[in-house]
Design an enzyme around this catalytic site. Structure first.
Site, PDB file in Angstrom:
ATOM      1  N   LYS A 133       2.599  87.192  34.575  1.00  0.00           N
ATOM      2  CA  LYS A 133       1.633  88.079  35.230  1.00  0.00           C
ATOM      3  C   LYS A 133       0.284  87.374  35.369  1.00  0.00           C
ATOM      4  CE  LYS A 133       3.634  92.413  33.741  1.00  0.00           C
ATOM      5  NZ  LYS A 133       3.617  93.471  32.771  1.00  0.00           N
ATOM      6  N   GLU A 145       5.022  70.419  16.544  1.00  0.00           N
ATOM      7  CA  GLU A 145       5.752  71.139  17.600  1.00  0.00           C
ATOM      8  C   GLU A 145       5.080  72.490  17.815  1.00  0.00           C
ATOM      9  OE1 GLU A 145       9.551  72.958  16.932  1.00  0.00           O
ATOM     10  OE2 GLU A 145      10.041  72.955  19.059  1.00  0.00           O
ATOM     11  N   GLU A 172       4.099  78.544  15.013  1.00  0.00           N
ATOM     12  CA  GLU A 172       4.798  79.639  15.709  1.00  0.00           C
ATOM     13  C   GLU A 172       4.011  80.934  15.492  1.00  0.00           C
ATOM     14  OE1 GLU A 172       7.534  80.191  17.869  1.00  0.00           O
ATOM     15  OE2 GLU A 172       6.626  82.165  17.634  1.00  0.00           O
ATOM     16  N   ASP A 204       5.822  79.653  26.667  1.00  0.00           N
ATOM     17  CA  ASP A 204       5.906  80.920  27.420  1.00  0.00           C
ATOM     18  C   ASP A 204       5.152  80.797  28.743  1.00  0.00           C
ATOM     19  OD1 ASP A 204       7.447  82.392  25.607  1.00  0.00           O
ATOM     20  OD2 ASP A 204       5.688  82.848  24.383  1.00  0.00           O
ATOM     21  N   PHE A 217      16.003  76.928  23.751  1.00  0.00           N
ATOM     22  CA  PHE A 217      15.770  77.284  25.158  1.00  0.00           C
ATOM     23  C   PHE A 217      16.319  76.226  26.100  1.00  0.00           C
ATOM     24  CE2 PHE A 217      13.293  81.017  26.527  1.00  0.00           C
ATOM     25  CZ  PHE A 217      13.347  81.719  25.337  1.00  0.00           C
ATOM     26  N   GLU A 218      16.355  74.984  25.672  1.00  0.00           N
ATOM     27  CA  GLU A 218      16.983  73.970  26.526  1.00  0.00           C
ATOM     28  C   GLU A 218      18.468  74.309  26.683  1.00  0.00           C
ATOM     29  OE1 GLU A 218      17.689  70.018  25.121  1.00  0.00           O
ATOM     30  OE2 GLU A 218      18.173  69.329  27.125  1.00  0.00           O
ATOM     31  N   ASP A 229      11.338  75.041  31.902  1.00  0.00           N
ATOM     32  CA  ASP A 229      12.264  75.399  32.983  1.00  0.00           C
ATOM     33  C   ASP A 229      11.500  75.978  34.172  1.00  0.00           C
ATOM     34  OD1 ASP A 229      11.523  77.575  31.443  1.00  0.00           O
ATOM     35  OD2 ASP A 229      13.394  78.670  31.751  1.00  0.00           O
TER      36      ASP A 229
HETATM   37  C1  LIG Z   1      10.045  80.404  25.182  1.00  0.00           C
HETATM   38  S1  LIG Z   1       9.968  80.213  23.473  1.00  0.00           S
HETATM   39  C2  LIG Z   1      10.553  78.517  23.218  1.00  0.00           C
HETATM   40  C3  LIG Z   1      10.934  78.260  21.799  1.00  0.00           C
HETATM   41  C4  LIG Z   1      11.410  76.819  21.521  1.00  0.00           C
HETATM   42  N1  LIG Z   1      10.336  75.867  21.732  1.00  0.00           N
HETATM   43  C5  LIG Z   1      12.602  76.471  22.371  1.00  0.00           C
HETATM   44  O1  LIG Z   1      12.453  75.641  23.277  1.00  0.00           O
HETATM   45  O2  LIG Z   1      13.675  77.021  22.117  1.00  0.00           O
HETATM   46  C6  LIG Z   1       8.212  80.008  23.202  1.00  0.00           C
HETATM   47  C7  LIG Z   1       7.808  80.153  21.755  1.00  0.00           C
HETATM   48  O3  LIG Z   1       6.425  79.856  21.635  1.00  0.00           O
HETATM   49  C8  LIG Z   1       5.831  80.814  20.780  1.00  0.00           C
HETATM   50  N2  LIG Z   1       4.404  80.869  21.133  1.00  0.00           N
HETATM   51  C9  LIG Z   1       3.851  81.397  22.255  1.00  0.00           C
HETATM   52  N3  LIG Z   1       2.524  81.254  22.244  1.00  0.00           N
HETATM   53  C10 LIG Z   1       2.212  80.611  21.091  1.00  0.00           C
HETATM   54  C11 LIG Z   1       0.994  80.190  20.500  1.00  0.00           C
HETATM   55  N4  LIG Z   1      -0.188  80.397  21.106  1.00  0.00           N
HETATM   56  N5  LIG Z   1       1.031  79.582  19.297  1.00  0.00           N
HETATM   57  C12 LIG Z   1       2.222  79.380  18.678  1.00  0.00           C
HETATM   58  N6  LIG Z   1       3.412  79.767  19.186  1.00  0.00           N
HETATM   59  C13 LIG Z   1       3.413  80.369  20.376  1.00  0.00           C
HETATM   60  C14 LIG Z   1       6.597  82.096  21.057  1.00  0.00           C
HETATM   61  O4  LIG Z   1       6.482  83.032  20.028  1.00  0.00           O
HETATM   62  C15 LIG Z   1       8.011  81.556  21.220  1.00  0.00           C
HETATM   63  O5  LIG Z   1       8.690  81.504  19.995  1.00  0.00           O
END
Ligand SMILES: C[S@@+](CC[C@H](N)C(=O)[O-])C[C@H]1O[C@@H](n2cnc3c(N)ncnc32)[C@H](O)[C@@H]1O
Length: 226
Positions: free
Chosen positions: A123, A44, A69, A119, A192-193, A155
């Site tokens: 920008k 994941e 993460e 994410d 986030f879902e 989303d």
């Molecule tokens: C918008 S959150 C979604 C978290 C989770 N997947 C959810 O759906 O609830 C995106 C997560 O991806 C992590 N993330 C962003 N870029 C990443 C990367 N290059 N490698 C690992 N994690 C990353 C962020 O720190 C954040 O915790």
């Protein structure tokens, strides 16, 4: 949506079985060595608070699940949820998913990849940080076993179309269906879902099957040089 700081896990909780740091691990990395039980490994990307890892490890005890993460706080928080429920088949790696797929994971070492609510990096100058980019997807195809599934949920409609078209461009995957929520209204796969659906916003979902096409190393090298 703004994010709160992750809660610190209790100081006396033993995270040694469920939390690892990517930079401390050897490369190439056989992901099965991170778990104390044998079995296929699914990845994941962007584990966040760990809702998916916590529920999937309990629902599928014969499979192993590795979360990656980039935030140290969230990695600890997700690992602490696994440790609190004494989970043997879930590990969170603190590190960057791009480094993991680019430098560490061998060919055909994974039985599934899950990317939930990556994410969006709105920008224009940050767009290159989007994880569902052509290089990541080529590596995903390389490290996934044929027949295994790549799940993409977001989303952000525009990111969904960009990502699914980049998946198609690899020719390494076949789209299987638009994935349904797979449960009652109150069942959520990730944090986030939950936030998105409670806000009444749509979730864009796709699942792809890794096909039999061998990955072409030259394509990855050309992208790195280009
Ligand atoms: C918008 S959150 C979604 C978290 C989770 N997947 C959810 O759906 O609830 C995106 C997560 O991806 C992590 N993330 C962003 N870029 C990443 C990367 N290059 N490698 C690992 N994690 C990353 C962020 O720190 C954040 O915790």
């Amino acid at each position: 949506m703004p994010r709160r700081h992750p809660k610190k896990p209790p100081k006396d909780l033993d995270l040694s079985r469920n939390l690892r740091v990517l930079a401390d691990l050897e490369s190439p990395l056989d992901p099965t060595t991170l778990f104390c039980q044998s079995g296929p490994v699914e990845l994941e990307v962007g584990t966040g608070k760990g809702m998916f890892l916590t529920s999937v490890t309990s629902a599928s005890p014969d499979r192993n699940f590795l979360g990656i993460e980039v935030s140290a706080g969230y990695a600890r928080m997700a690992a602490s949820r696994l440790a609190s429920s004494n989970t043997a088949n879930g590990v969170v790696l603190h590190g960057d998913a791009m480094d993991l797929v680019r430098h560490s994971l061998p060919n055909a070492s994974l039985s599934g990849v899950h990317v939930y609510f990556p994410d969006p990096w709105w920008k224009a100058r940050h767009r290159k940080r989007r994880i569902l980019n052509p290089e990541f997807l080529e590596h995903a195809g390389r490290i996934m076993q044929s027949g295994s599934q790549l799940h993409i949920w977001t989303d952000v409609e525009e990111y969904f179309h960009e990502a699914t078209s980049a998946v198609d461009d690899t020719s390494l995957f076949d789209q299987q269906s638009d994935e349904s929520p797979g449960g009652p209204e109150t069942t959520y796969r990730t944090h986030f879902e939950r936030r998105t659906r409670l806000a009444g916003a749509p979730v864009w979902r796709a699942v792809f099957g890794r096909n039999e096409t061998p990955p072409q190393k030259s394509r990855l090298i050309a992208k790195r040089l280009g």
